[in-house]
Design an enzyme around this catalytic site. Structure first.
Site, short mmCIF file in Angstrom:
data_model
loop_
_atom_site.label_atom_id
_atom_site.label_comp_id
_atom_site.label_asym_id
_atom_site.label_seq_id
_atom_site.Cartn_x
_atom_site.Cartn_y
_atom_site.Cartn_z
N LYS A 174 24.99 -55.09 -12.54
CA LYS A 174 25.64 -54.12 -12.04
C LYS A 174 27.08 -54.42 -11.61
O LYS A 174 28.04 -53.70 -12.26
CB LYS A 174 24.87 -53.45 -10.65
CG LYS A 174 23.93 -52.66 -10.82
CD LYS A 174 22.66 -53.58 -11.39
CE LYS A 174 21.30 -52.59 -11.44
NZ LYS A 174 20.09 -53.40 -11.75
N ASP A 209 16.71 -60.51 -2.46
CA ASP A 209 17.10 -59.95 -3.94
C ASP A 209 18.52 -59.25 -3.81
O ASP A 209 18.76 -58.13 -3.10
CB ASP A 209 16.17 -58.84 -3.98
CG ASP A 209 16.49 -58.28 -5.49
OD1 ASP A 209 17.44 -58.46 -5.97
OD2 ASP A 209 15.19 -57.61 -6.00
N TRP A 212 11.86 -51.71 -4.67
CA TRP A 212 11.96 -51.83 -6.13
C TRP A 212 10.38 -51.83 -6.76
O TRP A 212 9.76 -52.89 -6.74
CB TRP A 212 12.90 -52.72 -6.54
CG TRP A 212 13.02 -52.61 -8.26
CD1 TRP A 212 13.61 -51.53 -9.08
CD2 TRP A 212 13.18 -53.67 -8.99
NE1 TRP A 212 13.86 -52.00 -10.28
CE2 TRP A 212 13.57 -53.21 -10.30
CE3 TRP A 212 12.91 -55.21 -8.85
CZ2 TRP A 212 13.53 -53.88 -11.37
CZ3 TRP A 212 13.00 -56.14 -9.87
CH2 TRP A 212 13.38 -55.54 -11.24
#
Length: 393
Positions: free
Chosen positions: A242, A207, A126
């Site tokens: 999310k 993560d 990311w």
């Protein structure tokens, strides 16, 4: 003074969003921004979230500060969701400003504990991981991850890379649904990763931004739980953006697991101190939504059912796109799209091919060819498939 500031490079994804909005063409398709969209193009408020907010509105009688580390009910609920029964007395935690805030606080914690630590990061990762590390001036090294030929993991190279980490270093891992590639280790490969961490003594920072978007809520946490069980120290940065669809509420959590009470208490104190230095008290509204859902059997069941609908929708789109591409290209080279998990896949297009798809078909994706599967619907999948083939990917 402020006139001495240097211009900052624009964020590529935010710039892409602005370019998409300015495009007046009908039928344009946004596959760049990393948010879930339903078939109508809306990022909906989940049913359980609406019900939880109603419940909070009816019962909440103050907006005073909460705890410096965040409400214990939220932290306990998140620990249970991520770790199952593993956490217990090993866990220290703080609420954070989203998953990004959890990553930043984790890196600040590492720097407090070992200023000489090197952070080992997957190539690719990311982009904000690297951006934050650069801004902090934190030493880091990239380890190989993605095989551009197979669109899978370059696993032997990955193992060799993380094997170079030393005790006191940190290895940053994506717990599931790797962003930006969509390619994830198998259970056997995760075992090998854990074995490497055991040998080197490096500390994993996991993560976990997409739990529930890949193979299922518990399945997506399996690697994190396995590593937490085997390693003496683990850092976990989790996001609720999310899986609860509460992007703008900025709801995250940083957890540490240690093997003794002294280290746990030191971690808890240091994380609370970092919260105080950065924003004092973490945001509460999103955290209260999450804890309300996770501690109410009916709301939790409804949330899990809707999350499963989201997951199955993305899997269906992956299968449809892979099938369309197989038909149009006469090749199975795009079958990896159905094997990838989560919102993203990197399809292997060159920046020139990505630009051609934007120019010719109004299809917007990140320049490295990361596309957001959740930006598609059954009607736009054939359009994308044709554009991919016509661009010569």
């Amino acid at each position: 003074m402020l006139g001495n500031l240097k211009p900052q490079a624009p964020d590529k994804i935010l710039s892409l969003m602005a370019e998409f909005k300015a495009d007046t063409r009908q039928g344009k398709i946004d596959l760049g921004v990393g948010v879930y969209k339903d078939p109508t193009g809306l990022t909906p408020v989940m049913r359980a979230v609406k019900k939880a907010e109603q419940k909070i509105w009816e019962t909440q009688n103050t907006k005073s500060y909460t705890a410096l580390a965040g409400e214990p009910e939220y932290r306990d609920a998140m620990s249970s969701m991520v770790l199952g029964a593993l956490g217990g007395d090993r866990v220290a935690s703080v609420g954070t400003v989203g998953g990004t805030g959890a990553i930043r606080q984790a890196l600040e914690l590492v720097r407090m504990a070992n200023p000489d630590a090197v952070i080992h990061v997957s190539d690719p990762t990311w982009p904000n991981h690297v951006s934050i590390l650069n801004f902090m001036g934190q030493a880091y090294e990239m380890y190989p991850y993605f095989d551009n030929e197979t669109r899978g993991i370059a696993f032997e190279a990955m193992l060799d890379g993380i094997g170079k980490a030393k005790k006191g270093d940190v290895v940053l891992l994506h717990g599931c649904c790797h962003n930006p590639t969509g390619a994830n280790p198998t259970a056997e490969q995760w075992d090998a990763i854990a074995e490497s961490l055991e040998k080197t003594g490096a500390t994993p920072l996991i993560d976990l931004a997409y739990q529930g978007f890949g193979d299922g809520l518990d399945e997506d946490a399996a690697a994190t739980r396995m590593i937490a069980e085997r390693l003496p120290e683990v850092l976990i940065a989790a996001s609720c953006s999310k899986n609860f669809g509460i992007y703008r509420e900025r709801t995250g959590i940083l957890m540490t697991l240690t093997n003794d009470a002294k280290s746990r208490d030191l971690s808890q104190g240091a994380m609370a101190y970092l919260n105080r230095q950065n924003y004092s008290f973490p945001p509460d509204h999103g955290a209260r939504i999450v804890s309300t859902i996770l501690t109410d059997d009916a709301l939790k069941a409804d949330w899990k059912a809707e999350l499963e609908e989201v997951r199955q929708t993305m899997l269906g789109l992956r299968t449809q796109l892979a099938d369309e591409l197989r038909t149009l290209s006469g090749s199975d080279k795009f079958d990896f799209i159905a094997r990838h998990r989560g919102m993203f896949s990197r399809i292997g297009a060159t920046p020139e091919q990505v630009a051609r798809m934007k120019e010719d078909a109004g299809i917007y994706m990140v320049g490295d060819s990361r596309l957001n599967i959740a930006g598609l619907n059954r009607d736009t999948v054939p359009i994308l498939a044709r554009a991919i083939v016509e661009a010569g990917v």
